[in-house]
Write a protein that holds these residues in place. Structure first.
Motif, PDB file in Angstrom:
ATOM      1  N   UNK A  86      74.269  69.526  71.162  1.00 26.99           N
ATOM      2  CA  UNK A  86      75.204  70.630  70.943  1.00 26.99           C
ATOM      3  C   UNK A  86      75.002  71.224  69.551  1.00 26.99           C
ATOM      4  N   UNK A  87      74.789  70.368  68.544  1.00 28.62           N
ATOM      5  CA  UNK A  87      74.542  70.862  67.189  1.00 28.62           C
ATOM      6  C   UNK A  87      73.246  71.668  67.121  1.00 28.62           C
ATOM      7  N   UNK A  88      72.205  71.185  67.790  1.00 33.16           N
ATOM      8  CA  UNK A  88      70.934  71.918  67.810  1.00 33.16           C
ATOM      9  C   UNK A  88      71.096  73.267  68.506  1.00 33.16           C
ATOM     10  N   UNK A  89      71.852  73.286  69.602  1.00 34.83           N
ATOM     11  CA  UNK A  89      72.072  74.532  70.322  1.00 34.83           C
ATOM     12  C   UNK A  89      72.844  75.525  69.462  1.00 34.83           C
ATOM     13  N   UNK A  90      73.885  75.060  68.788  1.00 30.70           N
ATOM     14  CA  UNK A  90      74.679  75.949  67.938  1.00 30.70           C
ATOM     15  C   UNK A  90      73.833  76.528  66.807  1.00 30.70           C
ATOM     16  N   UNK A  91      73.013  75.687  66.166  1.00 30.21           N
ATOM     17  CA  UNK A  91      72.148  76.174  65.095  1.00 30.21           C
ATOM     18  C   UNK A  91      71.128  77.180  65.593  1.00 30.21           C
ATOM     19  N   UNK A  92      70.560  76.919  66.755  1.00 34.57           N
ATOM     20  CA  UNK A  92      69.560  77.847  67.305  1.00 34.57           C
ATOM     21  C   UNK A  92      70.195  79.181  67.662  1.00 34.57           C
ATOM     22  N   UNK A  93      71.399  79.151  68.260  1.00 33.04           N
ATOM     23  CA  UNK A  93      72.076  80.395  68.625  1.00 33.04           C
ATOM     24  C   UNK A  93      72.360  81.261  67.389  1.00 33.04           C
ATOM     25  N   UNK A  94      72.845  80.622  66.319  1.00 36.04           N
ATOM     26  CA  UNK A  94      73.127  81.378  65.100  1.00 36.04           C
ATOM     27  C   UNK A  94      71.849  81.981  64.526  1.00 36.04           C
ATOM     28  N   UNK A  95      70.792  81.184  64.468  1.00 39.26           N
ATOM     29  CA  UNK A  95      69.518  81.674  63.930  1.00 39.26           C
ATOM     30  C   UNK A  95      68.939  82.781  64.809  1.00 39.26           C
ATOM     31  N   UNK A  96      68.978  82.581  66.136  1.00 38.55           N
ATOM     32  CA  UNK A  96      68.386  83.548  67.049  1.00 38.55           C
ATOM     33  C   UNK A  96      69.167  84.854  67.057  1.00 38.55           C
ATOM     34  N   UNK A  97      70.487  84.770  66.965  1.00 37.80           N
ATOM     35  CA  UNK A  97      71.290  85.993  66.925  1.00 37.80           C
ATOM     36  C   UNK A  97      71.004  86.796  65.662  1.00 37.80           C
ATOM     37  N   UNK A  98      70.807  86.105  64.535  1.00 39.40           N
ATOM     38  CA  UNK A  98      70.517  86.803  63.277  1.00 39.40           C
ATOM     39  C   UNK A  98      69.141  87.457  63.323  1.00 39.40           C
ATOM     40  N   UNK A  99      68.119  86.688  63.687  1.00 35.54           N
ATOM     41  CA  UNK A  99      66.762  87.236  63.699  1.00 35.54           C
ATOM     42  C   UNK A  99      66.610  88.334  64.754  1.00 35.54           C
TER      43      UNK A  99
END
Length: 212
Positions: free
Chosen positions: A82-95
């Motif tokens: 869940x932590x990995x998914x949350x971090x990826x979503x934040x990074x992917x939404x920004x980029x």
């Protein structure tokens, strides 16, 4: 002496994240009770102990009065996933947001496209979760989910071959992270394998030859 409340981690026969309550051992879904309590607090527009306790009591009464059938949705919670998914979503939404901004203000014309991306997991929960995750990214959106073949159709803003290949890899990455956050052990093993090369049409080998 029997316990008044038995949690699922003490009784392996109970569904995950549940509790058996009362003399008749009525099973309560704890995430559902928590969600109903949140809705109760939102309806009152005030977060305090009285609303929390009242909402929890109302949620328990509703679940006891209108019990849901026992259905295993295949939902599992993996904290690290869940932590990995949350971090990826934040990074992917920004980029992705930055990428869309460059495309809007750029002078080079872009041609949008819709691509079919076959997934490795066929459960309704993982199909829905992956589609929602992909749609949250600014530069792509899911226009259709074909349940029979476990295929999502994604609209992308840039239809160049390199961008289409990157979009497919992004969908498969989202599927893997969703499964590692909420999937079963069998689904986790599925996403560890390479993604399929082409959508599964659901036909048996030789069907096309017989029809021609």
């Amino acid at each position: 002496m029997k316990r008044l409340v038995t949690l699922s981690f003490r009784n392996k026969d109970l569904p995950p994240f549940s509790a058996a309550f009362g003399a008749r051992r009525r099973v309560l879904d704890l995430p559902l009770i928590a969600w109903l309590t949140v809705i109760w607090v939102l309806l009152w527009s005030s977060l305090n102990w009285a609303n929390l306790l009242t909402g929890a009591v109302v949620a328990v009464v509703v679940c006891l009065a209108f019990p849901l059938p026992k259905v295993d949705l295949g939902l599992r919670l993996h904290p690290w996933g869940i932590l990995r998914l949350a971090g990826y979503l934040l990074y992917d939404m920004y980029t992705s947001g930055m990428k869309v901004t460059r495309q809007i203000h750029g002078r080079q014309p872009r041609r949008a496209a819709v691509i079919a991306v076959p997934l490795r997991c066929r459960s309704d929960l993982m199909l829905t979760a992956t589609a929602v995750g992909v749609s949250n990214v600014p530069d792509s959106s899911v226009v259709e989910v074909r349940r029979a073949t476990a295929t999502v159709f994604v609209h992308v803003l840039d239809g160049r071959p390199a961008e289409l290949a990157a979009a497919k890899r992004s969908v498969w990455r989202m599927e893997e992270l969703m499964v590692r956050a909420f999937g079963t052990r069998d689904e986790i093993e599925r996403v560890a394998a390479p993604p399929p090369d082409r959508p599964n049409t659901g036909e048996r080998p030789g069907d096309q030859e017989e029809g021609t």
